[in-house]
Design a protein around this motif. Structure first.
Motif, PDB file in Angstrom:
ATOM      1  N   ILE A  76      86.872  70.523  61.240  1.00 13.56           N
ATOM      2  CA  ILE A  76      86.173  71.897  60.800  1.00 13.56           C
ATOM      3  C   ILE A  76      85.213  72.189  62.434  1.00 13.56           C
ATOM      4  N   GLN A  77      85.470  73.385  62.785  1.00 10.44           N
ATOM      5  CA  GLN A  77      84.917  73.571  64.057  1.00 10.44           C
ATOM      6  C   GLN A  77      83.537  74.470  63.574  1.00 10.44           C
ATOM      7  N   ARG A  78      82.593  74.018  64.079  1.00 11.34           N
ATOM      8  CA  ARG A  78      81.293  74.739  63.547  1.00 11.34           C
ATOM      9  C   ARG A  78      80.226  74.965  65.086  1.00 11.34           C
ATOM     10  N   PRO A  79      80.984  75.760  65.966  1.00  8.69           N
ATOM     11  CA  PRO A  79      79.833  75.910  67.224  1.00  8.69           C
ATOM     12  C   PRO A  79      78.764  76.427  66.773  1.00  8.69           C
ATOM     13  N   ASN A  80      77.786  76.227  67.658  1.00  4.33           N
ATOM     14  CA  ASN A  80      76.275  76.772  67.443  1.00  4.33           C
ATOM     15  C   ASN A  80      75.884  76.610  66.045  1.00  4.33           C
ATOM     16  N   THR A  81      76.056  75.457  65.400  1.00  2.00           N
ATOM     17  CA  THR A  81      75.415  75.270  64.265  1.00  2.00           C
ATOM     18  C   THR A  81      74.393  74.064  64.398  1.00  2.00           C
ATOM     19  N   VAL A  82      73.490  74.149  63.225  1.00  2.00           N
ATOM     20  CA  VAL A  82      72.391  73.307  63.158  1.00  2.00           C
ATOM     21  C   VAL A  82      73.001  71.648  63.073  1.00  2.00           C
ATOM     22  N   LEU A  83      72.573  70.793  63.969  1.00  2.00           N
ATOM     23  CA  LEU A  83      73.109  69.226  63.487  1.00  2.00           C
ATOM     24  C   LEU A  83      73.039  68.925  62.320  1.00  2.00           C
TER      25      LEU A  83
END
Length: 251
Positions: free
Chosen positions: A131-138
């Motif tokens: 699952i690609q989750r760019p620019n998301t909270v760690l």
């Protein structure tokens, strides 16, 4: 009882309790450089699979029951492979176990590995999903659990993720480790922005935890316990609905 430890010098160890002492059962080399430390480990409940992570390497090991050497199953190398959270669960199947491994990457994505382990065949690892989750909270914590009997169970396993701002999400998985849907089943955002401090998953009747009136008939269901700041919240794993909220004070 089993315990996995990460060490300075790039190694990880497995310890088994043989009363009255803990005995070291395995030692694996994770990093190529002596200055690297193993900063994250995750161990399956039966102590057969060990995931060990350094700043530059992520390695999944199979630990045989006999005196055989640990077997390296899968290896990620480089900065993109840095892991912020990980979890492993065994899914009982006829003739052996299938293990599901979930990882949260510091780059923002999530990925799942599926590993079969049968006496009559070699161990194999497949990357079941990403699952690609760019620019998301760690993501700072993961919890992964499976039902004891996966025949006809849907979902057979549940993955919960908590992030550095207190949000919690859940994904449903099949017995083969595949995501039933790429999109999260639900996401719960907190009223205040504190990191998730802990996650636990349980498949049981809510009344067993005193969340419903005793004697009321209800089926077993997924329950997610989330600790954020000074609160512990129990959620319905299927919907994310809040079932119980409690508070605690630091000792």
């Amino acid at each position: 009882q089993a315990l996995a430890l990460g060490h300075q010098g790039g190694v990880a160890s497995l310890w088994l309790y043989d009363e009255p002492l803990w005995q070291r059962a395995a030692l694996v080399q994770v990093a190529h450089h002596g200055w690297e430390s193993v900063n994250r480990v995750s161990l399956s409940d039966d102590a057969r699979l060990l995931l060990a992570c350094s700043e530059d390497n992520v390695i999944l090991w199979h630990l045989p029951k006999d005196d055989s050497e640990p077997q390296e199953l899968h290896h990620l190398h480089g900065g993109d492979g840095q892991v912020s959270a990980a979890a492993i669960v065994a899914v009982p199947q006829t003739g052996g176990n299938r293990y599901l491994v979930a990882l949260a990457m510091r780059s923002g994505g999530l990925q799942g590995w599926s590993t079969s382990c049968y006496p009559s065949s070699p161990v194999q690892v497949d990357v079941a999903w990403k699952i690609q989750r760019p620019n998301t909270v760690l993501v700072v914590d993961l919890a992964l659990a499976a039902v004891a009997d996966t025949s006809g169970a849907s979902p057979a396993a549940l993955l919960a993720a908590g992030d550095a701002k207190g949000s919690t999400s859940a994904w449903a998985l099949g017995a083969d480790g595949a995501l039933l849907k790429t999109k999260a089943v639900w996401e719960r955002k907190p009223q205040r922005s504190f990191p998730v401090a802990g996650l636990e998953l349980l498949f049981d009747r809510p009344s067993a935890l005193g969340l419903l009136q005793k004697g009321k008939e209800e089926a077993a269901s997924w329950l997610v316990a989330v600790a954020v700041d000074k609160e512990i919240v129990v959620l319905d794993g299927a919907t994310g609905k809040e079932l119980h909220k409690g508070s605690f004070r630091n000792a």
